[in-house]
Scaffold this motif. Structure first.
Motif, PDB file in Angstrom:
ATOM      1  N   GLN A 191       0.814  -0.818  -0.098  1.00  0.00           N
ATOM      2  CA  GLN A 191       0.115  -0.537  -0.352  1.00  0.00           C
ATOM      3  C   GLN A 191       1.088   1.404   0.149  1.00  0.00           C
ATOM      4  OE1 GLN A 191      -2.100   1.110   3.185  1.00  0.00           O
ATOM      5  NE2 GLN A 191      -4.320   0.868   2.451  1.00  0.00           N
ATOM      6  N   VAL A 192      -0.008   2.094  -1.002  1.00  0.00           N
ATOM      7  CA  VAL A 192       1.063   3.390  -0.569  1.00  0.00           C
ATOM      8  C   VAL A 192       0.508   4.749   0.167  1.00  0.00           C
ATOM      9  CG1 VAL A 192       1.668   5.448  -2.452  1.00  0.00           C
ATOM     10  CG2 VAL A 192       1.577   3.159  -2.978  1.00  0.00           C
ATOM     11  N   THR A 193       0.579   5.067   0.828  1.00  0.00           N
ATOM     12  CA  THR A 193       0.675   5.637   1.813  1.00  0.00           C
ATOM     13  C   THR A 193       0.587   7.597   1.620  1.00  0.00           C
ATOM     14  OG1 THR A 193       1.763   6.464   3.462  1.00  0.00           O
ATOM     15  CG2 THR A 193      -0.294   3.995   2.934  1.00  0.00           C
ATOM     16  N   ALA A 194       0.183   8.372   1.738  1.00  0.00           N
ATOM     17  CA  ALA A 194       0.766  10.080   1.851  1.00  0.00           C
ATOM     18  C   ALA A 194       0.091  10.675   2.905  1.00  0.00           C
ATOM     19  CB  ALA A 194      -0.368  10.621   0.770  1.00  0.00           C
ATOM     20  N   GLU A 195       1.519  11.029   3.643  1.00  0.00           N
ATOM     21  CA  GLU A 195       1.302  11.937   4.881  1.00  0.00           C
ATOM     22  C   GLU A 195       1.575  13.461   4.324  1.00  0.00           C
ATOM     23  OE1 GLU A 195       4.391  10.865   7.803  1.00  0.00           O
ATOM     24  OE2 GLU A 195       3.317   8.607   8.059  1.00  0.00           O
ATOM     25  N   LEU A 196      -0.352  13.943   4.913  1.00  0.00           N
ATOM     26  CA  LEU A 196       0.000  15.158   4.947  1.00  0.00           C
ATOM     27  C   LEU A 196       0.020  16.194   6.252  1.00  0.00           C
ATOM     28  CD1 LEU A 196      -2.687  16.554   2.152  1.00  0.00           C
ATOM     29  CD2 LEU A 196      -2.704  17.526   4.228  1.00  0.00           C
ATOM     30  N   ARG A 197       0.513  17.083   6.215  1.00  0.00           N
ATOM     31  CA  ARG A 197       0.559  17.884   7.296  1.00  0.00           C
ATOM     32  C   ARG A 197       0.181  19.473   7.148  1.00  0.00           C
ATOM     33  NH1 ARG A 197       3.355  16.401  11.319  1.00  0.00           N
ATOM     34  NH2 ARG A 197       4.933  14.655  11.671  1.00  0.00           N
ATOM     35  N   THR A 198      -1.245  20.270   7.489  1.00  0.00           N
ATOM     36  CA  THR A 198      -2.078  21.421   7.579  1.00  0.00           C
ATOM     37  C   THR A 198      -1.808  22.301   8.290  1.00  0.00           C
ATOM     38  OG1 THR A 198      -3.731  21.526   8.111  1.00  0.00           O
ATOM     39  CG2 THR A 198      -3.437  20.083   5.475  1.00  0.00           C
ATOM     40  N   GLY A 199      -2.066  23.498   8.108  1.00  0.00           N
ATOM     41  CA  GLY A 199      -1.615  24.405   9.488  1.00  0.00           C
ATOM     42  C   GLY A 199      -2.430  24.266  10.607  1.00  0.00           C
ATOM     43  N   VAL A 201      -6.138  16.021  -4.455  1.00  0.00           N
ATOM     44  CA  VAL A 201      -6.893  16.070  -3.495  1.00  0.00           C
ATOM     45  C   VAL A 201      -5.917  17.415  -2.911  1.00  0.00           C
ATOM     46  CG1 VAL A 201      -6.418  15.779  -1.003  1.00  0.00           C
ATOM     47  CG2 VAL A 201      -6.961  14.040  -2.738  1.00  0.00           C
ATOM     48  N   ILE A 202      -4.353  18.031  -3.681  1.00  0.00           N
ATOM     49  CA  ILE A 202      -3.998  19.243  -3.145  1.00  0.00           C
ATOM     50  C   ILE A 202      -4.708  20.676  -4.012  1.00  0.00           C
ATOM     51  CG2 ILE A 202      -1.224  20.198  -3.639  1.00  0.00           C
ATOM     52  CD1 ILE A 202      -0.469  16.863  -2.571  1.00  0.00           C
ATOM     53  N   ALA A 203      -5.142  20.018  -4.945  1.00  0.00           N
ATOM     54  CA  ALA A 203      -5.510  21.291  -5.976  1.00  0.00           C
ATOM     55  C   ALA A 203      -7.266  21.777  -4.686  1.00  0.00           C
ATOM     56  CB  ALA A 203      -6.259  20.540  -7.049  1.00  0.00           C
ATOM     57  N   ALA A 204      -7.368  20.528  -4.035  1.00  0.00           N
ATOM     58  CA  ALA A 204      -9.054  21.294  -4.075  1.00  0.00           C
ATOM     59  C   ALA A 204      -8.666  21.647  -2.083  1.00  0.00           C
ATOM     60  CB  ALA A 204     -10.034  19.736  -3.806  1.00  0.00           C
ATOM     61  N   LEU A 205      -8.253  21.190  -1.491  1.00  0.00           N
ATOM     62  CA  LEU A 205      -7.529  22.277  -0.730  1.00  0.00           C
ATOM     63  C   LEU A 205      -7.212  23.345  -0.776  1.00  0.00           C
ATOM     64  CD1 LEU A 205      -6.025  19.241   1.214  1.00  0.00           C
ATOM     65  CD2 LEU A 205      -8.244  19.884   1.971  1.00  0.00           C
ATOM     66  N   THR A 206      -6.381  23.042  -2.063  1.00  0.00           N
ATOM     67  CA  THR A 206      -5.891  25.117  -2.492  1.00  0.00           C
ATOM     68  C   THR A 206      -6.884  26.208  -2.306  1.00  0.00           C
ATOM     69  OG1 THR A 206      -3.946  23.923  -3.108  1.00  0.00           O
ATOM     70  CG2 THR A 206      -4.097  26.225  -3.147  1.00  0.00           C
ATOM     71  N   ASP A 207      -7.563  25.829  -3.147  1.00  0.00           N
ATOM     72  CA  ASP A 207      -9.170  25.916  -3.745  1.00  0.00           C
ATOM     73  C   ASP A 207      -9.691  26.683  -2.261  1.00  0.00           C
ATOM     74  OD1 ASP A 207      -8.287  25.698  -6.209  1.00  0.00           O
ATOM     75  OD2 ASP A 207      -9.842  24.160  -6.937  1.00  0.00           O
ATOM     76  N   ARG A 208      -9.979  25.112  -0.715  1.00  0.00           N
ATOM     77  CA  ARG A 208     -10.662  26.182  -0.054  1.00  0.00           C
ATOM     78  C   ARG A 208      -9.284  26.372   0.652  1.00  0.00           C
ATOM     79  NH1 ARG A 208     -12.757  21.541  -2.254  1.00  0.00           N
ATOM     80  NH2 ARG A 208     -15.151  20.705  -2.448  1.00  0.00           N
ATOM     81  N   VAL A 236      -6.848  25.919   2.311  1.00  0.00           N
ATOM     82  CA  VAL A 236      -6.160  25.247   2.945  1.00  0.00           C
ATOM     83  C   VAL A 236      -5.212  25.070   3.084  1.00  0.00           C
ATOM     84  CG1 VAL A 236      -6.029  22.599   4.107  1.00  0.00           C
ATOM     85  CG2 VAL A 236      -8.089  23.723   3.931  1.00  0.00           C
ATOM     86  N   ALA A 237      -4.107  25.822   4.203  1.00  0.00           N
ATOM     87  CA  ALA A 237      -2.380  25.930   4.281  1.00  0.00           C
ATOM     88  C   ALA A 237      -1.775  24.421   4.322  1.00  0.00           C
ATOM     89  CB  ALA A 237      -2.081  27.137   5.512  1.00  0.00           C
ATOM     90  N   ILE A 238      -0.788  23.952   3.535  1.00  0.00           N
ATOM     91  CA  ILE A 238      -0.616  22.405   2.922  1.00  0.00           C
ATOM     92  C   ILE A 238       0.748  23.186   3.242  1.00  0.00           C
ATOM     93  CG2 ILE A 238       0.169  20.567   1.494  1.00  0.00           C
ATOM     94  CD1 ILE A 238      -2.508  20.734   0.123  1.00  0.00           C
ATOM     95  N   GLU A 239       0.784  22.663   4.629  1.00  0.00           N
ATOM     96  CA  GLU A 239       2.750  22.523   5.074  1.00  0.00           C
ATOM     97  C   GLU A 239       3.711  21.438   4.258  1.00  0.00           C
ATOM     98  OE1 GLU A 239       3.135  22.364   8.976  1.00  0.00           O
ATOM     99  OE2 GLU A 239       1.764  24.599   9.616  1.00  0.00           O
TER     100      GLU A 239
END
Length: 308
Positions: free
Chosen positions: A224-232, A272-279, A281-284
């Protein structure tokens, strides 16, 4: 280079060394052959060189049968160096040039330049037996590249080389690819070597091709491939979960990290990243983790344990 139902059976052998292989290597591509000892990798290269005839099926190089005219634009780095140990480095290179129909007068300056690139400058007059194993390995590269080929076959080119020697080989081959559009077929037991230098890998076992894909595709198949995402802010959880769901992924919260999973994650993650950016949401940070090429290789070639 194209193979169709290619088969090689050695007399007395219980199974084929190459068993109905079908694949094609487009011009300019670098393809790695990955498999355990005895998988058929070296036999396949011998068939491509024309030094061993197929038992059945067909293999062509530049649209022609191996050997003959096709051999002019092909070069090989063998596992064992085809040198006369009691001749000098230069004499061995002169013999290699003659076998390939090259004028020594025309290639002498290129030979000198290659010797310098592979840290063998000043050794042209030395007997080959006085060279170290790594130096002889580098001399094989010089021998193969006396004339720039269209297709270069590399059979464990880094065997016996230290880290610096391996990088020197990689860099020179990379330069040749960029300058001349070189096509490569490359066998190695160094996973990092194939992952770094090949955009496509054939996993071979028992003379058959088990998988054909990019390093990332093979790694993704192994686990399984996973992505760890951190926001503000941890308060972004609901937004992250919703954007992941819309992209066809699942999200889990672990402390201050959002972990995304799901099929075809690498392709879906940018949405996912594009949708969060549109909303707004600060992605660290975003870090993708998956299986290694070694994990993939072991998963594909490990024999299944029979269940009782």
């Amino acid at each position: 280079m194209t193979a169709i139902a290619l088969t090689k059976i050695y007399p007395g052998a219980p199974t084929p060394a190459v068993d109905h292989m079908t694949f094609s290597v487009p011009a300019g591509q670098s393809v790695g052959l990955l498999g355990p000892n005895g998988a058929g990798k070296t036999t396949l290269l011998k068939l491509a060189c024309g030094v061993s005839p197929p038992t059945a099926g067909q293999i062509t190089v530049h649209g022609a049968a191996p050997g003959g005219t096709a051999k002019r634009d092909l070069a090989v780095v063998h596992q064992s160096g085809p040198f006369d140990m009691m001749l000098t480095v230069q004499d061995n290179l002169r013999i290699a040039a003659a076998f390939r129909g090259l004028s020594w007068r025309r290639v002498r300056s290129r030979a000198a330049a290659l010797l310098d690139q592979f840290d063998l400058a000043g050794r042209a007059g030395d007997l080959v037996f006085t060279l170290s194993g790594g130096q002889r390995r580098r001399l094989q590269m010089v021998r193969a590249l006396l004339r720039v080929p269209r297709l270069l076959l590399l059979d464990e080119p880094s065997a016996g080389l230290d880290v610096e020697g391996r990088r020197r080989v990689w860099d020179l081959i990379g330069d040749l690819r960029r300058t001349h559009g070189l096509t490569l077929v490359w066998t190695s037991h160094h996973m990092d070597e194939l992952e770094r230098n090949c955009e496509r890998i054939l996993v071979v076992q028992h003379g058959r091709i088990l998988r054909d894909g990019s390093p990332d595709q093979l790694k993704d198949e192994a686990g399984q491939v996973t992505a760890e995402l951190r926001t503000g802010s941890p308060q972004d959880w609901a937004m992250v979960a919703e954007c992941a769901r819309l992209a066809g992924l699942a999200a889990d919260r672990r402390a201050d990290v959002f972990v995304l999973t799901g099929d075809d994650l690498r392709r879906r993650l940018p949405a996912v990243i594009a949708a969060l950016t549109d909303r707004q949401v600060a992605i660290e940070s975003v870090a993708v983790a998956g299986s290694s090429l070694e994990d993939a290789f072991l998963a594909l070639t490990r024999p299944e344990v029979p269940t009782r």
